[in-house]
Scaffold this motif. Sequence first.
Motif, PDB file in Angstrom:
ATOM      1  N   TRP A 174     -21.055  -2.415  43.752  1.00  0.00           N
ATOM      2  CA  TRP A 174     -19.918  -2.081  44.627  1.00  0.00           C
ATOM      3  C   TRP A 174     -18.613  -2.236  43.868  1.00  0.00           C
ATOM      4  O   TRP A 174     -17.705  -1.394  43.971  1.00  0.00           O
ATOM      5  CB  TRP A 174     -19.916  -2.996  45.856  1.00  0.00           C
ATOM      6  CG  TRP A 174     -18.847  -2.679  46.871  1.00  0.00           C
ATOM      7  CD1 TRP A 174     -18.968  -1.886  47.973  1.00  0.00           C
ATOM      8  CD2 TRP A 174     -17.490  -3.133  46.852  1.00  0.00           C
ATOM      9  NE1 TRP A 174     -17.783  -1.813  48.650  1.00  0.00           N
ATOM     10  CE2 TRP A 174     -16.842  -2.566  47.982  1.00  0.00           C
ATOM     11  CE3 TRP A 174     -16.751  -3.941  46.014  1.00  0.00           C
ATOM     12  CZ2 TRP A 174     -15.505  -2.794  48.283  1.00  0.00           C
ATOM     13  CZ3 TRP A 174     -15.403  -4.179  46.297  1.00  0.00           C
ATOM     14  CH2 TRP A 174     -14.795  -3.611  47.413  1.00  0.00           C
ATOM     15  N   ILE A 175     -18.501  -3.309  43.085  1.00  0.00           N
ATOM     16  CA  ILE A 175     -17.272  -3.559  42.313  1.00  0.00           C
ATOM     17  C   ILE A 175     -17.053  -2.449  41.293  1.00  0.00           C
ATOM     18  O   ILE A 175     -15.938  -1.929  41.152  1.00  0.00           O
ATOM     19  CB  ILE A 175     -17.339  -4.937  41.632  1.00  0.00           C
ATOM     20  CG1 ILE A 175     -17.298  -6.044  42.694  1.00  0.00           C
ATOM     21  CG2 ILE A 175     -16.183  -5.109  40.639  1.00  0.00           C
ATOM     22  CD1 ILE A 175     -17.530  -7.435  42.141  1.00  0.00           C
ATOM     23  N   ARG A 176     -18.121  -2.070  40.568  1.00  0.00           N
ATOM     24  CA  ARG A 176     -17.993  -0.980  39.575  1.00  0.00           C
ATOM     25  C   ARG A 176     -17.564   0.321  40.246  1.00  0.00           C
ATOM     26  O   ARG A 176     -16.680   1.037  39.749  1.00  0.00           O
ATOM     27  CB  ARG A 176     -19.319  -0.785  38.839  1.00  0.00           C
ATOM     28  CG  ARG A 176     -19.588  -1.803  37.753  1.00  0.00           C
ATOM     29  CD  ARG A 176     -20.738  -1.367  36.873  1.00  0.00           C
ATOM     30  NE  ARG A 176     -22.003  -1.407  37.599  1.00  0.00           N
ATOM     31  CZ  ARG A 176     -22.791  -2.480  37.675  1.00  0.00           C
ATOM     32  NH1 ARG A 176     -22.432  -3.602  37.072  1.00  0.00           N
ATOM     33  NH2 ARG A 176     -23.921  -2.433  38.346  1.00  0.00           N
ATOM     34  N   LYS A 177     -18.154   0.615  41.368  1.00  0.00           N
ATOM     35  CA  LYS A 177     -17.831   1.860  42.076  1.00  0.00           C
ATOM     36  C   LYS A 177     -16.370   1.890  42.504  1.00  0.00           C
ATOM     37  O   LYS A 177     -15.675   2.903  42.344  1.00  0.00           O
ATOM     38  CB  LYS A 177     -18.744   2.004  43.300  1.00  0.00           C
ATOM     39  CG  LYS A 177     -18.466   3.243  44.135  1.00  0.00           C
ATOM     40  CD  LYS A 177     -19.419   3.316  45.317  1.00  0.00           C
ATOM     41  CE  LYS A 177     -19.118   4.520  46.199  1.00  0.00           C
ATOM     42  NZ  LYS A 177     -20.023   4.591  47.367  1.00  0.00           N
ATOM     43  N   HIS A 178     -15.878   0.771  43.007  1.00  0.00           N
ATOM     44  CA  HIS A 178     -14.494   0.740  43.501  1.00  0.00           C
ATOM     45  C   HIS A 178     -13.478   0.570  42.375  1.00  0.00           C
ATOM     46  O   HIS A 178     -12.333   1.008  42.518  1.00  0.00           O
ATOM     47  CB  HIS A 178     -14.351  -0.344  44.577  1.00  0.00           C
ATOM     48  CG  HIS A 178     -14.947   0.064  45.886  1.00  0.00           C
ATOM     49  ND1 HIS A 178     -16.308   0.098  46.104  1.00  0.00           N
ATOM     50  CD2 HIS A 178     -14.374   0.518  47.039  1.00  0.00           C
ATOM     51  CE1 HIS A 178     -16.548   0.525  47.326  1.00  0.00           C
ATOM     52  NE2 HIS A 178     -15.399   0.783  47.915  1.00  0.00           N
TER      53      HIS A 178
END
Length: 621
Positions: A491-495
């Motif tokens: 999720w962190i990488r995506k955002h």
Amino acid sequence: MDGCQSTIPTSEGDLHVVAAAHHIVKALGATKNLSDDLRKILIDLDAHLSMITSNTDSKGGKGFVDVEERLKQSERKILSWESDPRMIWDSGPRDASGYLEAVDEIQTLVDGLQGLSVHENRKQKELIHRAMSVLQMAMSRLEEELIHILVQHRQQLDPKSITSRSTQRDVVYDESFVSVEDEPTEETSSRNCSGDEIGECIVDLIHADVIPDIKSIAKVMFTSNYCPEFCEAFIGVQKEALEQYFAILDTEKLSIVDVLKLEWTSMSSKMNKWTWSVKIIVLVYLVSEKRLCDQLLGDFGSVSSFCFLEISKATILCFLNFGEAVAMGPHQPEKLLRLLDMYETLADLLRDIDTLFSEEAAAFRVAISSNGSLYPFPGGGVHPLNKYVMNYIRMFPEYCNTLNLLLKNQHVDVADQVIEPDNGTNLSLSTSCPMACHLRSIISSLESNLLRKSQLYRNEALQHIFLMNNIHYMVQKVKGSELRLFFGDEWIRKHNGKFQQHAKNYERATWSSVICFLKDDNPGSSSFSKQTFKERCKGFSIAFEEVYKTQTSWSIPDPQLREDLRISTSLKVALAYRTFLGRNPAHIENKCVKLTVEHVEKLLLDLFEGSPRSLRNSHRW
């Protein structure tokens, strides 16, 4: 209203139509039998028609005289109270009504000015800035008045005067907290105590006379998009009142460790106090708090439920934690009867608690989704809703076990579902537990709301700045807390990718039209002609100055993010400008070169500070 924003009357016939419409609106506004919503619509329309007239007048040289005069009158009334030590609502209804009217007038003027299609009108911008400053001052004052009213008119409750009946038996206050009577006791008068089997007793937590005053403050603050500020002040005061009442009941807030250290005599006494206190809190205080929230905020959707949850959750958790701690201790025979009392008490209260909190489970997500705005957040910075939500959910991991238990049977559709690779049992369990799913659902609703808010900006580049700021803020809050365990690295990488893409989109939307003046339409040539060079320099200088004037007022609150975007922008713009000048050395001494490469690099450092500037007043010039 959107259709009106781009239309300015130009002919005499158009002006007559506007004047006639304005007259009709004023006549309708004078009608007494109007709902609040319809009256607000007419006030907004009146303001818009006034602004159209003012805008037309400005073409003829009259400017915004009428608007400025109206602003002065309201500003004078608001500023007069800044130096007055008295509280407005203590001075009587006339002063309070006059103050609210002044705030309403300023909000109307702001709405009208922002709705005009005039661009680059210096006077219009000055008036908007001035009105917004006064409005912010008024909102701070209303927040103080709200706190004062709630505290001054708080009703003191005496537990000795309250009789609360459960479904099994009647509990009567006694100094020892252990008196259980078979016969019902006489209920006190002057309170709306129900005689049904669940023993609810609704009391006035604040004096009934000030309810209309608080509602009037709420209405003005919500209309002006200061809902979070109102809720924060209201919740803070009411939480403090509940904590004071908790202390009056002589019920201590003990940690699990403290409870486990208690000797049996002391623990037995506290278990008895707990059994009586939890009934009083649930069946008297929280029922009354729920009614108060509905009375004050029932007209604002899920805000009422949200405030009630915030006010009461710490106390409810305190009671539950005590029960959990008692159950964790040694299994001694003498504890059995006391534990059964506690169990029966909670069993009796489950229906009442469920009724009190029936709307709260989805209220937070719904409140986020439905939080709308008519106008964009100034400067494109981190929106208050985003700050509130992220700081709020950072506390959820502390209640992970409880929330997983409560949420395990609730289905949630998460548009932004993230499946974590199974790199570890704990991580996999954390990101797939019920609380994690609900957290991602909340954030998905928040992102959708922020996307809608971004579309309120007319400037495409500012849309990207707003989204970049807010998504970056969300990522930082997740990375810097235990939320990371529930959102996961994917999720962190995506955002991270999302806010970086908005940064690239900003650069493209802003600087492509500026850099185009520096590009050679004929790649085969080594330099521009003198005339072409002069035209290109002039075009670049004008375009750069326009960006500078606009984007120095934009805001990137995070220092590292602001610095990264400045560097990235400088690498593109300053490099392109250096290349352009380097290919045309013969023309550099010409007066048409207003900006050096060093000037451009330094001026780019002023962007995103949230303080508008022009090249003339730049300290770097």
